[in-house]
Motif scaffolding. Structure first.
Motif, PDB file in Angstrom:
ATOM      1  N   VAL A  52       1.617   1.696  -3.639  1.00 47.32           N
ATOM      2  CA  VAL A  52       0.420   2.228  -4.288  1.00 47.32           C
ATOM      3  C   VAL A  52       0.309   3.721  -4.017  1.00 47.32           C
ATOM      4  O   VAL A  52       0.017   4.516  -4.919  1.00 47.32           O
ATOM      5  CB  VAL A  52      -0.849   1.495  -3.787  1.00 47.32           C
TER       6      VAL A  52
ATOM      7  N   TYR B  35       0.810  -1.220   0.000  1.00 47.72           N
ATOM      8  CA  TYR B  35       0.000   0.000   0.000  1.00 47.72           C
ATOM      9  C   TYR B  35       0.838   1.262   0.000  1.00 47.72           C
ATOM     10  O   TYR B  35       0.373   2.313  -0.438  1.00 47.72           O
ATOM     11  CB  TYR B  35      -1.016   0.006   1.151  1.00 47.72           C
TER      12      TYR B  35
ATOM     13  N   MET C 157     -10.181   2.700  -8.187  1.00 48.91           N
ATOM     14  CA  MET C 157      -9.229   3.732  -7.794  1.00 48.91           C
ATOM     15  C   MET C 157      -8.331   4.097  -8.975  1.00 48.91           C
ATOM     16  O   MET C 157      -8.020   5.268  -9.202  1.00 48.91           O
ATOM     17  CB  MET C 157      -8.382   3.241  -6.622  1.00 48.91           C
TER      18      MET C 157
ATOM     19  N   ASP D  30      -8.099  10.660  -1.435  1.00 48.38           N
ATOM     20  CA  ASP D  30      -6.819  11.367  -1.280  1.00 48.38           C
ATOM     21  C   ASP D  30      -6.076  11.510  -2.602  1.00 48.38           C
ATOM     22  O   ASP D  30      -5.381  12.497  -2.825  1.00 48.38           O
ATOM     23  CB  ASP D  30      -5.943  10.745  -0.175  1.00 48.38           C
ATOM     24  N   VAL D  31      -6.276  10.554  -3.496  1.00 42.53           N
ATOM     25  CA  VAL D  31      -5.601  10.670  -4.791  1.00 42.53           C
ATOM     26  C   VAL D  31      -6.240  11.784  -5.614  1.00 42.53           C
ATOM     27  O   VAL D  31      -5.560  12.546  -6.305  1.00 42.53           O
ATOM     28  CB  VAL D  31      -5.600   9.319  -5.553  1.00 42.53           C
TER      29      VAL D  31
ATOM     30  N   PRO E 177      -8.411  -0.177  12.940  1.00 47.11           N
ATOM     31  CA  PRO E 177      -9.803  -0.614  12.765  1.00 47.11           C
ATOM     32  C   PRO E 177      -9.954  -2.135  12.799  1.00 47.11           C
ATOM     33  O   PRO E 177     -11.039  -2.636  13.054  1.00 47.11           O
ATOM     34  CB  PRO E 177     -10.170  -0.063  11.382  1.00 47.11           C
TER      35      PRO E 177
ATOM     36  N   LYS F  83       0.163   6.650  -6.720  1.00 46.47           N
ATOM     37  CA  LYS F  83      -0.965   7.561  -6.845  1.00 46.47           C
ATOM     38  C   LYS F  83      -0.510   9.000  -6.996  1.00 46.47           C
ATOM     39  O   LYS F  83      -1.321   9.893  -7.199  1.00 46.47           O
ATOM     40  CB  LYS F  83      -1.854   7.461  -5.588  1.00 46.47           C
TER      41      LYS F  83
ATOM     42  N   THR G 244     -11.344   7.371   2.247  1.00 44.74           N
ATOM     43  CA  THR G 244     -10.111   8.152   2.384  1.00 44.74           C
ATOM     44  C   THR G 244      -9.143   7.811   1.257  1.00 44.74           C
ATOM     45  O   THR G 244      -8.530   8.692   0.656  1.00 44.74           O
ATOM     46  CB  THR G 244      -9.415   7.817   3.717  1.00 44.74           C
ATOM     47  N   GLN G 245      -9.023   6.522   0.969  1.00 48.12           N
ATOM     48  CA  GLN G 245      -8.021   6.106   0.001  1.00 48.12           C
ATOM     49  C   GLN G 245      -8.443   6.423  -1.422  1.00 48.12           C
ATOM     50  O   GLN G 245      -7.611   6.532  -2.312  1.00 48.12           O
ATOM     51  CB  GLN G 245      -7.721   4.616   0.171  1.00 48.12           C
ATOM     52  N   LEU G 246      -9.757   6.549  -1.638  1.00 48.51           N
ATOM     53  CA  LEU G 246     -10.213   6.946  -2.979  1.00 48.51           C
ATOM     54  C   LEU G 246     -10.109   8.457  -3.151  1.00 48.51           C
ATOM     55  O   LEU G 246      -9.799   8.937  -4.240  1.00 48.51           O
ATOM     56  CB  LEU G 246     -11.667   6.507  -3.192  1.00 48.51           C
TER      57      LEU G 246
ATOM     58  N   LEU H  86       0.807  10.833  -4.628  1.00 48.05           N
ATOM     59  CA  LEU H  86       0.649  11.622  -3.404  1.00 48.05           C
ATOM     60  C   LEU H  86       1.999  12.242  -3.060  1.00 48.05           C
ATOM     61  O   LEU H  86       3.042  11.727  -3.449  1.00 48.05           O
ATOM     62  CB  LEU H  86       0.188  10.731  -2.248  1.00 48.05           C
TER      63      LEU H  86
ATOM     64  N   MET I 167      -9.572  -1.364  -6.133  1.00 53.16           N
ATOM     65  CA  MET I 167      -8.303  -0.911  -6.705  1.00 53.16           C
ATOM     66  C   MET I 167      -8.475  -0.513  -8.167  1.00 53.16           C
ATOM     67  O   MET I 167      -7.868   0.442  -8.639  1.00 53.16           O
ATOM     68  CB  MET I 167      -7.238  -2.007  -6.586  1.00 53.16           C
TER      69      MET I 167
ATOM     70  N   ALA J  80      -4.950  14.994  -4.147  1.00 54.08           N
ATOM     71  CA  ALA J  80      -3.542  15.259  -4.447  1.00 54.08           C
ATOM     72  C   ALA J  80      -3.382  15.860  -5.844  1.00 54.08           C
ATOM     73  O   ALA J  80      -2.483  16.656  -6.080  1.00 54.08           O
ATOM     74  CB  ALA J  80      -2.720  13.980  -4.325  1.00 54.08           C
TER      75      ALA J  80
ATOM     76  N   TYR K 290     -13.672  -0.453   6.086  1.00 54.00           N
ATOM     77  CA  TYR K 290     -12.217  -0.623   6.082  1.00 54.00           C
ATOM     78  C   TYR K 290     -11.893  -1.816   5.185  1.00 54.00           C
ATOM     79  O   TYR K 290     -12.727  -2.707   5.005  1.00 54.00           O
ATOM     80  CB  TYR K 290     -11.719  -0.869   7.504  1.00 54.00           C
TER      81      TYR K 290
ATOM     82  N   TYR L 143       0.602   7.063   5.264  1.00 53.44           N
ATOM     83  CA  TYR L 143       0.610   5.656   4.889  1.00 53.44           C
ATOM     84  C   TYR L 143       1.678   4.851   5.630  1.00 53.44           C
ATOM     85  O   TYR L 143       1.417   3.733   6.041  1.00 53.44           O
ATOM     86  CB  TYR L 143       0.788   5.509   3.371  1.00 53.44           C
TER      87      TYR L 143
ATOM     88  N   SER M 108      -2.876  -3.979  -1.239  1.00 54.18           N
ATOM     89  CA  SER M 108      -2.747  -2.694  -1.909  1.00 54.18           C
ATOM     90  C   SER M 108      -3.500  -1.592  -1.194  1.00 54.18           C
ATOM     91  O   SER M 108      -3.290  -0.421  -1.450  1.00 54.18           O
ATOM     92  CB  SER M 108      -3.257  -2.785  -3.346  1.00 54.18           C
ATOM     93  N   LEU M 109      -4.414  -1.970  -0.323  1.00 52.39           N
ATOM     94  CA  LEU M 109      -5.157  -0.973   0.436  1.00 52.39           C
ATOM     95  C   LEU M 109      -4.582  -0.895   1.840  1.00 52.39           C
ATOM     96  O   LEU M 109      -4.305  -1.920   2.458  1.00 52.39           O
ATOM     97  CB  LEU M 109      -6.639  -1.354   0.497  1.00 52.39           C
ATOM     98  N   ASN M 110      -4.428   0.321   2.319  1.00 57.75           N
ATOM     99  CA  ASN M 110      -3.918   0.506   3.675  1.00 57.75           C
ATOM    100  C   ASN M 110      -4.984   0.077   4.683  1.00 57.75           C
ATOM    101  O   ASN M 110      -6.088   0.602   4.677  1.00 57.75           O
ATOM    102  CB  ASN M 110      -3.552   1.980   3.866  1.00 57.75           C
ATOM    103  N   PRO M 111      -4.654  -0.883   5.561  1.00 55.44           N
ATOM    104  CA  PRO M 111      -5.668  -1.442   6.462  1.00 55.44           C
ATOM    105  C   PRO M 111      -6.248  -0.446   7.460  1.00 55.44           C
ATOM    106  O   PRO M 111      -7.312  -0.699   8.007  1.00 55.44           O
ATOM    107  CB  PRO M 111      -4.920  -2.558   7.199  1.00 55.44           C
ATOM    108  N   VAL M 112      -5.576   0.670   7.707  1.00 56.05           N
ATOM    109  CA  VAL M 112      -6.083   1.556   8.757  1.00 56.05           C
ATOM    110  C   VAL M 112      -6.875   2.749   8.220  1.00 56.05           C
ATOM    111  O   VAL M 112      -7.380   3.545   9.005  1.00 56.05           O
ATOM    112  CB  VAL M 112      -4.946   2.080   9.674  1.00 56.05           C
ATOM    113  N   HIS M 113      -6.982   2.861   6.911  1.00 56.10           N
ATOM    114  CA  HIS M 113      -7.786   3.962   6.363  1.00 56.10           C
ATOM    115  C   HIS M 113      -9.049   3.424   5.701  1.00 56.10           C
ATOM    116  O   HIS M 113      -9.037   2.357   5.107  1.00 56.10           O
ATOM    117  CB  HIS M 113      -6.987   4.749   5.324  1.00 56.10           C
TER     118      HIS M 113
END
Lengths: 326, 346
Positions: free
Chosen positions: A226, A223, B172, B121-122, A320, A230, B117-119, A232, B169, B125, B156, A241, B108-113
């Motif tokens: 990724v 991630y 995204m 933030d890009v 989470p 992206k 958020t992940q869609l 960022l 993904m 940016a 999540y 991240y 590929s996805l951050n587990p804590v967001h």
């Protein structure tokens, strides 16, 4: 939420168990506090005085263990921890009240600062892996292995003396009366710098090391790649991240170290003769001051439990995956 | 000439520096045309993924690009070399022009967001002026595009299945309507049913939105079905490139032949699956000459000495169906001494 409730029940139970053990241990020790006081005054006590001491400590009534236990619990709820021997006739709660702010002030502030600075530095070093900053790692490894009381002894030997700015002991100048005025606060800061510095240096090194290693691990996660792909900003990837995820193990470590603020700095307080709980515990052990020891142990136990609870809450808030919903 | 969107020229990628460097990509030339699906196939370690990382400059250390250029042709603009962009330009280029769907759907996805958020933030940016409500609306639209209900926005990643995560993904990847989407084994971790659903959806989306796809996989059977053209990689080089129908019907390189023979056809008589003997070459000690010659059933003396040049095979330059297409014969190239190339300036 039910998870949190379960934890609360668990902690309440543990606290009760600790309090109960705290009640029974001194009663398993031979002798009684009056005997201890008689010994302290080398027997120069009249029978009347001894008798009044028995009344004072509540040992004249022939109460059963169960009765004692429940009156102990009742007193505890009112904050009554008994009378201290060493500071006789001050109540233990008052003695603890004198020591606790110094310990919380010195060790609490340095623990939080050490965590914040160490984590920030570790984040930066881990993110720029392979740069010159990596040269700091062996240094921090070395520093983190130094016990801080030893660092304190070295600091006293090198930096204090009759003409030095740094005092070797105490929390403020003996000639001053504790007031919230500039002179007193200045003196407190002056006395605090050396012990704070020794704790900060050795605790920070550990945070740098663990945060740096976690950053290196997390930086190779998919991630993070990724997030780079992206487009960022580098800062957003590093903070949002990488560091955000690398922080998780450190947070529980931090919460636990909060629990050891009260009990863990005994040696620093002894080395610097800092009037906190650690020094009081040391003196209480030397003087066989059981009520005071009991009180300090109780505070240590409760603060460790509180810190564990904070760690649980922090983890729930930050990760989470630990929430058991849907 | 068809309209190129991404041109890779003479790309070389090493892992490590100096003497010990491993050459993972050697002199790769590849052109992606507007709107096509280009398949990139090969065994593990053939350099497929390294190529994808290399052309987006995402190589993890110690990967280094040692030469070549990656030309991106924006709509109606002059081509730009991705490898020579400065940091700011590269950041603007990433995702807005070339998005990637990575191999690990699960990671590929951050587990804590949250997904939202992940869609968003890009989007933020690349367009910091938009409102957060607009970004959220776009995120909802993207989920809808890949067939996930919008109430998953606040989930999540661990609350989604593997297939859903990979759909997220893909959604995204389309967030900024890129011209090129690189898919690095996007469905490898998924079961065949989900795999097929996702690929069908991808083909649909491509027809609707008109982006080009570089599809990387070790599964040649998938490529034959879903891609327009296929490039076969072996030992860091492209050994054959052809329209997928041509490649399927008549593979020229013995390695392509071997790959095609390692999965069964759905119809037609039963035949024995042969596969390819031996194992992929060790990049640290590549065989001399053609990297495939130790495993090749047709190896000649010349194969162990000289590296075959990728070029148009003389005997195959006009097959019937290629002529029907408007493609030039140069669309079919192979690097093998069985099909020696005309000396046309290479």
């Amino acid at each position: 939420m039910s998870y949190l409730l379960k934890r609360i029940v668990f902690y309440v139970f543990t606290a009760w168990a600790a309090i109960t053990i705290n009640f029974f241990i001194p009663r398993a020790i031979p002798g009684d506090p009056v005997q201890a006081l008689i010994t302290r005054s080398r027997g120069q006590m009249t029978t009347e005085a001894v008798q009044s001491l028995y009344v004072l400590f509540g040992l004249d009534k022939d109460a059963s263990l169960a009765e004692q236990y429940f009156s102990y619990l009742g007193q505890l709820l009112r904050g009554d921890l008994g009378l201290s021997f060493t500071y006789f006739p001050s109540p233990v709660s008052q003695v603890l009240g004198d020591g606790l702010p110094w310990t919380l002030g010195l060790v609490g502030i340095t623990t939080v600062l050490g965590f914040l600075i160490g984590t920030a530095l570790g984040t930066g070093i881990g993110w720029r892996r392979g740069s010159w900053a990596d040269a700091l790692i062996p240094v921090t490894t070395f520093v983190s292995s130094i016990p801080y009381f030893w660092l304190g002894l070295i600091a006293i030997a090198l930096l204090t003396g009759p003409d030095s700015f740094f005092p070797a002991s105490g929390a403020y100048d003996n000639g001053l009366v504790p007031n919230p005025d500039l002179e007193f606060i200045g003196s407190v800061v002056q006395h605090g710098i050396l012990p704070a510095f020794t704790i900060l240096v050795s605790s920070m090194a550990g945070w740098i090391l663990s945060m740096r290693n976690m950053m290196v691990t997390v930086a190779s996660e998919d991630y993070v790649t990724v997030a780079h792909a992206k487009g960022l900003s580098d800062r957003r990837v590093m903070v949002g991240y990488a560091a955000r995820n690398a922080l998780l193990p450190n947070v529980s470590g931090f919460a636990l170290s909060l629990g050891f603020i009260v009990g863990g700095t005994l040696l620093v307080e002894i080395v610097f003769s800092y009037p906190g709980l650690g020094l009081q515990l040391f003196q209480a052990v030397g003087a066989k001051d059981y009520p005071l020891m009991q009180g300090i142990f109780l505070i240590i136990t409760l603060s460790v439990l509180l810190a564990n609870f904070l760690a649980d809450v922090a983890y729930l808030a930050l990760d989470p995956r630990t929430r058991r919903e849907g | 000439m068809t309209d190129a969107v991404l041109e890779i020229r003479g790309l070389n990628v090493d892992y490590g520096l100096g003497e010990d460097a491993v050459h993972a990509i050697r002199d790769v030339d590849l052109t992606l045309h507007r709107g096509e699906v280009l398949g990139l196939a090969g065994e593990s370690g053939s350099g497929k993924s390294t190529l994808a990382y290399g052309l987006t400059r995402l190589l993890p250390p110690p990967g280094v690009i040692t030469g070549g250029e990656v030309l991106y042709h924006p709509d109606g603009g002059d081509p730009v070399d991705v490898l020579r962009m400065d940091h700011a330009a590269l950041r603007r280029f990433r995702w807005a022009e070339t998005a990637i769907v990575f191999q690990g759907a699960m990671n590929s996805l951050n587990p804590v967001h949250r997904i939202s958020t992940q869609l968003t933030d890009v989007i933020k940016a690349h367009d910091p002026r938009g409102t957060s409500a607009a970004r959220l609306a776009r995120a909802r639209e993207l989920l809808h595009l890949v067939g996930i209900s919008a109430d998953r926005l606040e989930s999540y990643p661990h609350q989604l299945s593997g297939g859903m995560r990979q759909r997220v993904m893909i959604g995204m990847a389309l967030a900024l309507e890129p011209k090129v989407v690189i898919m690095d084994e996007p469905t490898t971790a998924l079961d065949v049913v989900v795999q097929r659903q996702i690929l069908r959806q991808l083909v649909e989306l491509r027809e609707r939105l008109g982006f080009s796809v570089v599809f990387i996989t070790h599964d040649l059977s998938l490529l034959v079905e879903f891609s327009d053209r296929i490039a076969i990689m072996y030992g860091g080089r492209i050994v054959e490139e052809a329209a997928s129908a041509d490649l399927y019907r008549d593979p020229l390189h013995p390695y392509s032949h071997g790959l095609l023979n390692s999965f069964p056809a759905l119809r037609g008589p039963k035949r024995e699956l042969t596969g390819i003997p031996g194992s992929p070459p060790d990049l640290r000690g590549m065989p001399s000459g053609c990297a495939f010659h130790p495993r090749c059933p047709h190896a000649m003396e010349r194969c162990g000495v000289e590296v075959p040049v990728l070029g148009v095979p003389p005997d195959k330059s006009t097959t019937a169906h290629v002529a029907v297409d408007q493609r030039s014969p140069a669309d079919r190239t192979v690097a093998c001494w069985l099909h020696p190339v005309h000396d046309d300036g290479f």
